[in-house]
Design an enzyme around this catalytic site. Structure first.
Site, PDB file in Angstrom:
ATOM      1  N   ASN A  86     -33.985 -87.169  33.252  1.00 36.66           N
ATOM      2  CA  ASN A  86     -34.665 -86.187  34.347  1.00 36.66           C
ATOM      3  C   ASN A  86     -34.453 -87.093  35.680  1.00 36.66           C
ATOM      4  O   ASN A  86     -35.130 -87.956  35.716  1.00 36.66           O
ATOM      5  CB  ASN A  86     -36.123 -86.165  33.832  1.00 36.66           C
ATOM      6  CG  ASN A  86     -37.082 -85.307  34.906  1.00 36.66           C
ATOM      7  OD1 ASN A  86     -36.755 -85.394  36.024  1.00 36.66           O
ATOM      8  ND2 ASN A  86     -37.751 -84.630  34.689  1.00 36.66           N
ATOM      9  N   GLU A  94     -34.643 -81.493  35.542  1.00 35.43           N
ATOM     10  CA  GLU A  94     -35.446 -81.283  36.951  1.00 35.43           C
ATOM     11  C   GLU A  94     -34.416 -81.470  38.200  1.00 35.43           C
ATOM     12  O   GLU A  94     -34.495 -82.540  39.086  1.00 35.43           O
ATOM     13  CB  GLU A  94     -36.498 -82.305  37.099  1.00 35.43           C
ATOM     14  CG  GLU A  94     -37.509 -81.939  38.061  1.00 35.43           C
ATOM     15  CD  GLU A  94     -38.720 -82.620  37.778  1.00 35.43           C
ATOM     16  OE1 GLU A  94     -39.532 -82.558  38.633  1.00 35.43           O
ATOM     17  OE2 GLU A  94     -38.928 -83.643  37.132  1.00 35.43           O
ATOM     18  N   ASP A 144     -36.445 -83.529  28.599  1.00 38.94           N
ATOM     19  CA  ASP A 144     -37.821 -83.941  28.976  1.00 38.94           C
ATOM     20  C   ASP A 144     -38.560 -82.994  28.251  1.00 38.94           C
ATOM     21  O   ASP A 144     -38.990 -81.684  28.696  1.00 38.94           O
ATOM     22  CB  ASP A 144     -37.891 -83.965  30.694  1.00 38.94           C
ATOM     23  CG  ASP A 144     -39.321 -84.164  31.005  1.00 38.94           C
ATOM     24  OD1 ASP A 144     -40.107 -84.485  30.152  1.00 38.94           O
ATOM     25  OD2 ASP A 144     -39.630 -84.107  32.049  1.00 38.94           O
ATOM     26  N   ASN A 168     -41.969 -83.429  27.844  1.00 39.10           N
ATOM     27  CA  ASN A 168     -43.336 -83.312  28.420  1.00 39.10           C
ATOM     28  C   ASN A 168     -44.398 -83.315  27.286  1.00 39.10           C
ATOM     29  O   ASN A 168     -45.412 -82.844  27.487  1.00 39.10           O
ATOM     30  CB  ASN A 168     -43.572 -82.164  29.436  1.00 39.10           C
ATOM     31  CG  ASN A 168     -43.085 -82.597  30.829  1.00 39.10           C
ATOM     32  OD1 ASN A 168     -43.460 -83.697  31.352  1.00 39.10           O
ATOM     33  ND2 ASN A 168     -42.423 -81.557  31.438  1.00 39.10           N
ATOM     34  N   ASP A 171     -39.336 -88.094  27.101  1.00 36.49           N
ATOM     35  CA  ASP A 171     -37.954 -87.724  27.080  1.00 36.49           C
ATOM     36  C   ASP A 171     -37.598 -88.152  25.570  1.00 36.49           C
ATOM     37  O   ASP A 171     -37.564 -89.166  25.130  1.00 36.49           O
ATOM     38  CB  ASP A 171     -37.040 -88.402  28.014  1.00 36.49           C
ATOM     39  CG  ASP A 171     -37.608 -88.404  29.401  1.00 36.49           C
ATOM     40  OD1 ASP A 171     -37.267 -87.293  30.228  1.00 36.49           O
ATOM     41  OD2 ASP A 171     -38.492 -89.328  29.862  1.00 36.49           O
ATOM     42  N   ASP A 216     -38.610 -91.089  38.744  1.00 38.49           N
ATOM     43  CA  ASP A 216     -39.678 -91.722  37.978  1.00 38.49           C
ATOM     44  C   ASP A 216     -39.414 -91.773  36.305  1.00 38.49           C
ATOM     45  O   ASP A 216     -40.087 -92.364  35.656  1.00 38.49           O
ATOM     46  CB  ASP A 216     -40.914 -90.921  38.105  1.00 38.49           C
ATOM     47  CG  ASP A 216     -40.923 -89.597  38.288  1.00 38.49           C
ATOM     48  OD1 ASP A 216     -39.809 -88.821  37.893  1.00 38.49           O
ATOM     49  OD2 ASP A 216     -42.032 -88.699  38.594  1.00 38.49           O
ATOM     50  N   HIS A 217     -38.257 -91.079  36.075  1.00 39.46           N
ATOM     51  CA  HIS A 217     -37.927 -91.221  34.475  1.00 39.46           C
ATOM     52  C   HIS A 217     -36.913 -92.422  34.484  1.00 39.46           C
ATOM     53  O   HIS A 217     -36.063 -92.661  35.683  1.00 39.46           O
ATOM     54  CB  HIS A 217     -37.369 -89.899  34.042  1.00 39.46           C
ATOM     55  CG  HIS A 217     -38.386 -88.919  34.030  1.00 39.46           C
ATOM     56  ND1 HIS A 217     -38.802 -88.482  32.668  1.00 39.46           N
ATOM     57  CD2 HIS A 217     -38.870 -87.967  34.852  1.00 39.46           C
ATOM     58  CE1 HIS A 217     -39.601 -87.372  32.960  1.00 39.46           C
ATOM     59  NE2 HIS A 217     -39.983 -87.288  34.345  1.00 39.46           N
TER      60      HIS A 217
END
Length: 267
Positions: free
Chosen positions: A7, A34, A147, A149, A218, A247-248
């Site tokens: 991501n 994303e 991802d 989530n 993920d 941030d991943h």
């Protein structure tokens, strides 16, 4: 064969990070999520210069998924998750690569709970589960990466007691993930790291990365024929510490070639 999912939190804003990571790790197949880019602004030339063919399903400012293949063009087999013709979110793309079906997904976040976004997440999960069952019935090698989530268990979240009413950790979402895996899929990272706290996401706030206050959201789900070839799985955690990074962190698996004797290793 090495397959990765990442991501990127903005494909154009993180392009230098992505190209550097591709050059250093050289995965054969990559699933990106994303993108936050309309189709026309996807950096196809830069990705090609890095040695990868690509297909993508973009959306301005939000969502977006892509599949890259080293030295070849992925053959697109699906653009969008079936089951709701009115859903215009760019969250699923699929390709045939090297005798394998690769699905790349960006499952809805679902926050805040309760509310319409959470209900949309559960409905999207239902659609994914139905379609995943159809893929399994085909009997072909399938990887569904991206991802999701969702933190499937308490082992997948820093201080789980703080996340009980978050849409990534609600019991309904964890149950949906468990039902999906229960069809016959293998959670690759957890299979090779059964008791380890291993994260794929660290928030930008509260010094989360330095404190290792992360989440595992993920995932790689492998059909039975692919799971038999699984030899390694890991997270490129150091990439999360690079400048202007997502941030991943990238997550990856390695598969033995068909017919080769596999010996599983951990990293």
């Amino acid at each position: 064969m090495k397959i990765a999912t990442y991501n990127v939190n903005g494909v154009n804003g993180r392009l230098n990070v992505i190209v550097r990571w591709l050059g250093e790790t050289s995965p054969d197949i990559v699933c990106l999520q994303e993108l936050k880019s309309p189709d026309a602004k996807f950096p196809a030339k830069a990705i090609e210069a890095a040695g990868y063919g690509a297909i993508w399903h973009g959306q301005k400012s939000w969502n977006g998924v892509a599949i890259l293949a080293k030295g070849k063009e992925p053959l697109q087999t699906r653009n969008g998750l079936p089951g709701d013709p009115g859903d215009m979110h760019s969250r699923y793309i699929e390709a045939a690569i090297g005798g394998m079906v690769v699905g790349c997904l960006y499952l809805p976040n679902g926050n805040p709970y309760p509310g319409p976004k959470f209900e949309y997440k559960l409905k999207w999960f239902q659609r994914l589960t139905k379609y995943a069952a159809e893929l399994l019935e085909l009997g072909v090698p399938v990887v569904i990466a991206g991802d999701y989530n969702v933190m499937p268990t308490e082992l997948d979240v820093y201080k789980p007691e703080r996340w009980l009413d978050d849409a990534l950790f609600r019991i309904e979402v964890r149950d949906a993930y468990r039902d999906l895996v229960g069809q016959g899929w293998t959670d690759a990272l957890r299979t090779l790291h059964p008791g380890e706290r291993i994260y794929t996401f660290w928030d930008y706030f509260r010094n989360a990365y330095a404190r290792d206050a992360g989440l595992r959201i993920d995932h790689f789900l492998l059909s039975p024929t692919v799971a038999k070839r699984l030899v390694m799985a890991g997270v490129d955690k150091d990439v999360r510490g690079w400048e202007h990074t997502s941030d991943h962190a990238p997550v990856w698996i390695e598969l033995a070639e068909d017919g080769q004797k596999r010996k599983r290793r951990k990293k």
